[in-house]
Write a protein that holds these residues in place. Structure first.
Motif, mmCIF file in Angstrom:
data_model
loop_
_atom_site.group_PDB
_atom_site.id
_atom_site.type_symbol
_atom_site.label_atom_id
_atom_site.label_comp_id
_atom_site.label_asym_id
_atom_site.label_seq_id
_atom_site.Cartn_x
_atom_site.Cartn_y
_atom_site.Cartn_z
ATOM 1 N N PRO A 1 0.841 -1.202 0.000
ATOM 2 C CA PRO A 1 0.000 0.000 0.000
ATOM 3 C C PRO A 1 0.875 1.252 0.000
ATOM 4 O O PRO A 1 1.897 1.314 0.688
ATOM 5 C CB PRO A 1 -0.791 -0.124 1.310
ATOM 6 C CG PRO A 1 0.058 -0.969 2.198
ATOM 7 C CD PRO A 1 0.860 -1.864 1.300
ATOM 8 N N VAL A 2 0.470 2.245 -0.802
ATOM 9 C CA VAL A 2 1.243 3.477 -0.957
ATOM 10 C C VAL A 2 0.293 4.669 -0.900
ATOM 11 O O VAL A 2 -0.756 4.674 -1.540
ATOM 12 C CB VAL A 2 1.986 3.499 -2.314
ATOM 13 C CG1 VAL A 2 2.754 4.804 -2.506
ATOM 14 C CG2 VAL A 2 2.909 2.297 -2.450
ATOM 15 N N ALA A 3 0.697 5.697 -0.145
ATOM 16 C CA ALA A 3 0.033 6.990 -0.174
ATOM 17 C C ALA A 3 1.000 7.943 -0.858
ATOM 18 O O ALA A 3 2.180 7.995 -0.494
ATOM 19 C CB ALA A 3 -0.292 7.459 1.241
ATOM 20 N N ALA A 4 0.527 8.667 -1.861
ATOM 21 C CA ALA A 4 1.422 9.510 -2.652
ATOM 22 C C ALA A 4 0.927 10.945 -2.670
ATOM 23 O O ALA A 4 -0.267 11.200 -2.782
ATOM 24 C CB ALA A 4 1.521 8.976 -4.076
ATOM 25 N N GLY A 5 1.861 11.868 -2.574
ATOM 26 C CA GLY A 5 1.554 13.290 -2.655
ATOM 27 C C GLY A 5 2.678 14.102 -2.054
ATOM 28 O O GLY A 5 3.514 13.561 -1.318
ATOM 29 N N ARG B 1 1.711 9.197 11.003
ATOM 30 C CA ARG B 1 1.678 8.231 12.104
ATOM 31 C C ARG B 1 0.912 6.982 11.687
ATOM 32 O O ARG B 1 1.362 5.860 11.919
ATOM 33 C CB ARG B 1 1.040 8.845 13.348
ATOM 34 C CG ARG B 1 0.980 7.840 14.508
ATOM 35 C CD ARG B 1 0.373 8.408 15.765
ATOM 36 N NE ARG B 1 1.121 9.570 16.193
ATOM 37 C CZ ARG B 1 0.550 10.684 16.649
ATOM 38 N NH1 ARG B 1 -0.759 10.771 16.751
ATOM 39 N NH2 ARG B 1 1.288 11.704 17.029
ATOM 40 N N ALA B 2 -0.249 7.168 11.052
ATOM 41 C CA ALA B 2 -1.055 6.031 10.609
ATOM 42 C C ALA B 2 -0.287 5.192 9.588
ATOM 43 O O ALA B 2 -0.324 3.960 9.630
ATOM 44 C CB ALA B 2 -2.378 6.511 10.017
ATOM 45 N N ALA B 3 0.410 5.851 8.671
ATOM 46 C CA ALA B 3 1.188 5.123 7.656
ATOM 47 C C ALA B 3 2.297 4.306 8.315
ATOM 48 O O ALA B 3 2.506 3.143 7.952
ATOM 49 C CB ALA B 3 1.763 6.102 6.635
ATOM 50 N N ARG B 4 2.984 4.900 9.273
ATOM 51 C CA ARG B 4 4.040 4.166 9.985
ATOM 52 C C ARG B 4 3.445 2.950 10.695
ATOM 53 O O ARG B 4 3.988 1.846 10.633
ATOM 54 C CB ARG B 4 4.749 5.078 10.986
ATOM 55 C CG ARG B 4 5.711 6.067 10.360
ATOM 56 C CD ARG B 4 6.565 6.778 11.384
ATOM 57 N NE ARG B 4 5.803 7.555 12.348
ATOM 58 C CZ ARG B 4 5.422 8.825 12.167
ATOM 59 N NH1 ARG B 4 5.752 9.461 11.070
ATOM 60 N NH2 ARG B 4 4.739 9.452 13.089
ATOM 61 N N PRO C 1 10.577 7.593 -2.345
ATOM 62 C CA PRO C 1 9.770 6.740 -1.473
ATOM 63 C C PRO C 1 10.301 6.748 -0.038
ATOM 64 O O PRO C 1 11.503 6.773 0.196
ATOM 65 C CB PRO C 1 9.964 5.350 -2.092
ATOM 66 C CG PRO C 1 11.327 5.406 -2.696
ATOM 67 C CD PRO C 1 11.544 6.826 -3.138
ATOM 68 N N TYR C 2 9.374 6.731 0.889
ATOM 69 C CA TYR C 2 9.705 6.572 2.303
ATOM 70 C C TYR C 2 9.073 5.275 2.777
ATOM 71 O O TYR C 2 7.843 5.119 2.709
ATOM 72 C CB TYR C 2 9.132 7.719 3.145
ATOM 73 C CG TYR C 2 9.800 9.057 2.929
ATOM 74 C CD1 TYR C 2 10.884 9.443 3.706
ATOM 75 C CD2 TYR C 2 9.334 9.928 1.951
ATOM 76 C CE1 TYR C 2 11.492 10.675 3.517
ATOM 77 C CE2 TYR C 2 9.933 11.158 1.749
ATOM 78 C CZ TYR C 2 11.003 11.522 2.531
ATOM 79 O OH TYR C 2 11.610 12.740 2.340
ATOM 80 N N ALA C 3 9.887 4.334 3.218
ATOM 81 C CA ALA C 3 9.349 3.129 3.850
ATOM 82 C C ALA C 3 8.582 3.577 5.092
ATOM 83 O O ALA C 3 8.870 4.649 5.646
ATOM 84 C CB ALA C 3 10.491 2.189 4.222
ATOM 85 N N PRO C 4 7.640 2.776 5.553
ATOM 86 C CA PRO C 4 6.849 3.203 6.717
ATOM 87 C C PRO C 4 7.715 3.678 7.895
ATOM 88 O O PRO C 4 7.421 4.723 8.488
ATOM 89 C CB PRO C 4 6.055 1.955 7.072
ATOM 90 C CG PRO C 4 5.885 1.263 5.764
ATOM 91 C CD PRO C 4 7.177 1.496 5.020
#
Length: 161
Positions: free
Chosen positions: A125-129, A138-141, A153-156
């Protein structure tokens, strides 16, 4: 008069946010190079390729019609090869001018659906922007969602606080 100006200002702000979001979605839908740090040989699925993937999963009984419809709402689906294993891998990408917690949740939920459709594949899953809200970061991590911004790209675990 002041209330009318406030309402108009809010409407313009909302339209600006939508327009910026559409511009970012277009960029992420048309430039597969943005995903080369996440997958080997990334390929953005066309409308026809998406439809075939969903039809096959439904026909095999791996997805319901509702799940297929939800997955079809993903902003971008990317197929490639896993950098870890070399096997088939997918990205489920939700794009926004400013990533919020809803974007992160949609990426997680739609990635889970794609895992059901293609259980043999790695699904990320990826969030981009260009920006991410602190609560979304925080939720992504916490939920294992990558953040992709301008091709970086940033890993969680790497997403800045």
């Amino acid at each position: 008069m002041a209330e009318a100006i406030r309402a108009l200002t809010q409407r313009v702000s909302d339209l600006d946010g939508l327009t910026r979001g559409w511009i970012h979605e277009d960029r992420y839908r048309t430039r597969s190079r943005r995903y080369r740090h996440l997958l080997l040989d990334p390929h953005i699925l066309s409308v026809e390729e998406r439809e075939q993937l969903l039809r096959e999963a439904e026909a095999a009984g791996r997805l319901t019609a509702e799940e297929a419809a939800e997955l079809d709402e993903s902003d971008v689906l990317v197929r490639g090869r896993s950098r870890a294993t070399g096997g088939e891998a997918f990205l489920v990408v939700e794009v926004s001018a400013k990533v919020d917690t809803d974007d992160v949740e949609r990426a997680v939920e739609r990635a889970e659906i794609l895992r059901k459709a293609r259980p043999e594949a790695e699904v990320i899953p990826v969030a981009a922007g260009p920006e991410i809200h602190p609560l979304a970061a925080r939720a992504a991590r916490d939920q294992g969602v990558w953040w992709l911004t301008d091709g970086r790209p940033y890993a969680p675990h790497e997403i800045p606080e």
